[in-house]
Design an enzyme around this catalytic site. Structure first.
Site, PDB file in Angstrom:
ATOM      1  CE  LYS A  51      78.635   2.032 111.089  1.00  0.00           C
ATOM      2  NZ  LYS A  51      78.250   0.683 110.940  1.00  0.00           N
ATOM      3  CE1 TYR A 272      56.870  28.525 113.655  1.00  0.00           C
ATOM      4  CE2 TYR A 272      58.459  27.731 114.063  1.00  0.00           C
ATOM      5  CZ  TYR A 272      58.295  28.704 113.763  1.00  0.00           C
ATOM      6  OH  TYR A 272      59.349  29.734 112.642  1.00  0.00           O
TER       7      TYR A 272
HETATM    8  C1  PLP Z   1      77.621  -0.060 112.149  1.00  0.00           C
HETATM    9  C2  PLP Z   1      78.490  -1.428 112.331  1.00  0.00           C
HETATM   10  C3  PLP Z   1      79.732  -2.115 112.854  1.00  0.00           C
HETATM   11  C4  PLP Z   1      79.585  -1.388 113.904  1.00  0.00           C
HETATM   12  O1  PLP Z   1      78.192  -1.122 115.056  1.00  0.00           O
HETATM   13  P1  PLP Z   1      77.653  -1.102 116.474  1.00  0.00           P
HETATM   14  O2  PLP Z   1      77.082  -1.763 116.984  1.00  0.00           O
HETATM   15  O3  PLP Z   1      78.111   0.684 116.450  1.00  0.00           O
HETATM   16  O4  PLP Z   1      79.574  -1.234 117.608  1.00  0.00           O
HETATM   17  C5  PLP Z   1      79.930  -3.161 112.394  1.00  0.00           C
HETATM   18  N1  PLP Z   1      79.869  -3.282 111.933  1.00  0.00           N
HETATM   19  C6  PLP Z   1      79.039  -3.715 110.544  1.00  0.00           C
HETATM   20  C7  PLP Z   1      79.154  -4.402 109.642  1.00  0.00           C
HETATM   21  C8  PLP Z   1      78.549  -2.153 110.710  1.00  0.00           C
HETATM   22  O5  PLP Z   1      77.928  -1.782 109.781  1.00  0.00           O
END
Ligand code: PLP
Length: 394
Positions: A51, A272
């Site tokens: 993702k 800044y």
């Molecule tokens: C993002 C996510 C993962 C992966 O999690 P990590 O901590 O990056 O391994 C697995 N399952 C779900 C439902 C997630 O949203």
């Protein structure tokens, strides 16, 4: 829309010579991390969470490499991410859409061959209605909320579904899953509570492969592996547990170019808001990275760059396109304009940058900007024959 990146008439001369900063992604290391997690989870299967563009690193490059390494279950969050990935993976790969579907997009999802993770009764009913129209069953995954209160059916909703068999009659139930809230804290009792709750609730549903563990969950022990694990962060080199050395191979390096060097006198301020004032004569350098690149403002007066083994503290605020570092500790002339300093690499992991910024490695990776010159390392291409053999044996 044209999917080709827009090419300017200068495209051919854009190389590392012109780059302000270079982001290097080691795809082989990601595949090695995959094999390591797969071995640890065995006999459970190991999927990959890709993702948010594979945590900012480039899903279009990484997911096919993971498929060649044997991965068959891919997880995206949004329908559109799944649609973008669908054409890039071999037929045997399954793509799960973790957030489920926006209302009205069910047919589109089915057409793209994606598997929605049904998180609510609304999502479940809509997918069920589409499935009932077709001749063959539609693949589906169901998420149960085992305690995180984020996504998934509540215990009451699971009971309702269990008591309404028609809702599932047209599904090919591929996965029943839940997600851990505290997997990175091995001693947190919420982990065992969520596991128990998940196992109790899934028994109400038809038998299907079960999945609970993210990266950190894999390290909680075999009880948490069930049938399929879903690592994301650990694939990309982030530490899956806070209480032990990071067993994963580093994946990301980031280097920023030195734009300008100057000597400032005691009393001069930097950046800044004049938040840094020199207490002595200093040599400082301005580097070509800023918050527009995801080099977070919270690293101002907190983070560092490295040159060889020398730590070069960031002084003053991080600007949109540049940041300033203290190079007084380097021998004069060691660093000159045009050279690169390390921001993520052997001396400083993404997790360490995150700690300095007051955030987590996940946010550092997913914030990595589009302006970096990106280069991908993939030294050993997996022989296609090997993965084919594996499919036939499965
Ligand atoms: C993002 C996510 C993962 C992966 O999690 P990590 O901590 O990056 O391994 C697995 N399952 C779900 C439902 C997630 O949203």
């Amino acid at each position: 829309m044209n999917s080709e990146p827009q090419r300017s008439r200068f495209s051919d001369v854009i190389t590392n010579d012109t780059a302000g900063a270079i982001l290097t992604i080691d795809v082989d290391a990601i595949c090695e991390n995959y094999r390591m997690l797969e071995a640890k989870a065995c006999p459970a299967a190991c999927g990959a969470v890709v993702k948010a563009d594979a945590y900012g690193l480039g899903a279009a490059k990484i997911a096919p490499a993971l498929a060649a390494a044997g991965c068959r279950q891919f997880f995206v969050a949004h329908l559109e991410e799944g649609m973008a990935l669908a054409g890039l993976l071999p037929e045997q790969a399954h793509i799960f859409v973790l957030n489920g579907l926006p209302p009205g997009t069910e047919a589109l999802c089915a057409e793209a061959g994606l598997i929605p993770v049904l998180n609510s009764l609304e999502q479940l009913r809509a997918w069920s209605a589409l499935a009932a129209q077709g001749r063959s069953r539609l693949p589906a995954a169901i998420q149960i909320d085992s305690g995180m209160s984020r996504l998934g059916l509540s215990p009451e909703e699971v009971e309702h579904v269990a008591g309404t068999p028609a809702l599932l009659a047209h599904f090919d139930l591929r996965l029943v899953m839940s997600h851990l809230a505290c997997a990175d804290e091995p001693n947190n009792t919420a982990n065992a509570d969520q596991l128990a709750s998940f196992l109790r609730l899934q028994r109400l549903l038809p038998a299907a492969p079960l999945s609970l563990a993210n990266s950190s969950g894999i390290f909680l022990g075999a009880d948490f592996h069930l049938d399929l694990v879903r690592p994301g962060a650990a694939l990309y080199g982030l530490a899956p547990r806070a209480d032990a050395p990071n067993p994963m191979r580093p994946v990301v390096s980031l280097a920023a170019r030195v734009v300008q060097l100057r000597t400032i006198e005691r009393g001069a301020f930097v950046g800044y808001g004049a938040t840094f004032r020199a207490e002595r004569t200093m040599r400082i350098a301005t580097i070509s990275v800023g918050y527009a690149d995801g080099w977070l403002r919270s690293l101002g007066n907190a983070g560092a760059a490295w040159f060889g083994a020398t730590r070069l503290p960031i002084i003053g605020r991080v600007s949109m396109d540049s940041a300033t570092i203290d190079v007084t500790d380097l021998p004069e002339g060691a660093l000159v304009p045009g050279m690169f300093v390390e921001l993520i690499g052997p001396h400083q992991s993404a997790d360490e940058v995150a700690a300095a910024a007051g955030t987590i490695g996940y946010e550092i990776l997913t914030s990595l900007g589009q302006r970096y010159h990106r280069q991908y390392f993939a030294r050993r291409a997996e022989p296609a024959a090997a993965s084919l053999e594996k499919d036939m044996a499965a």
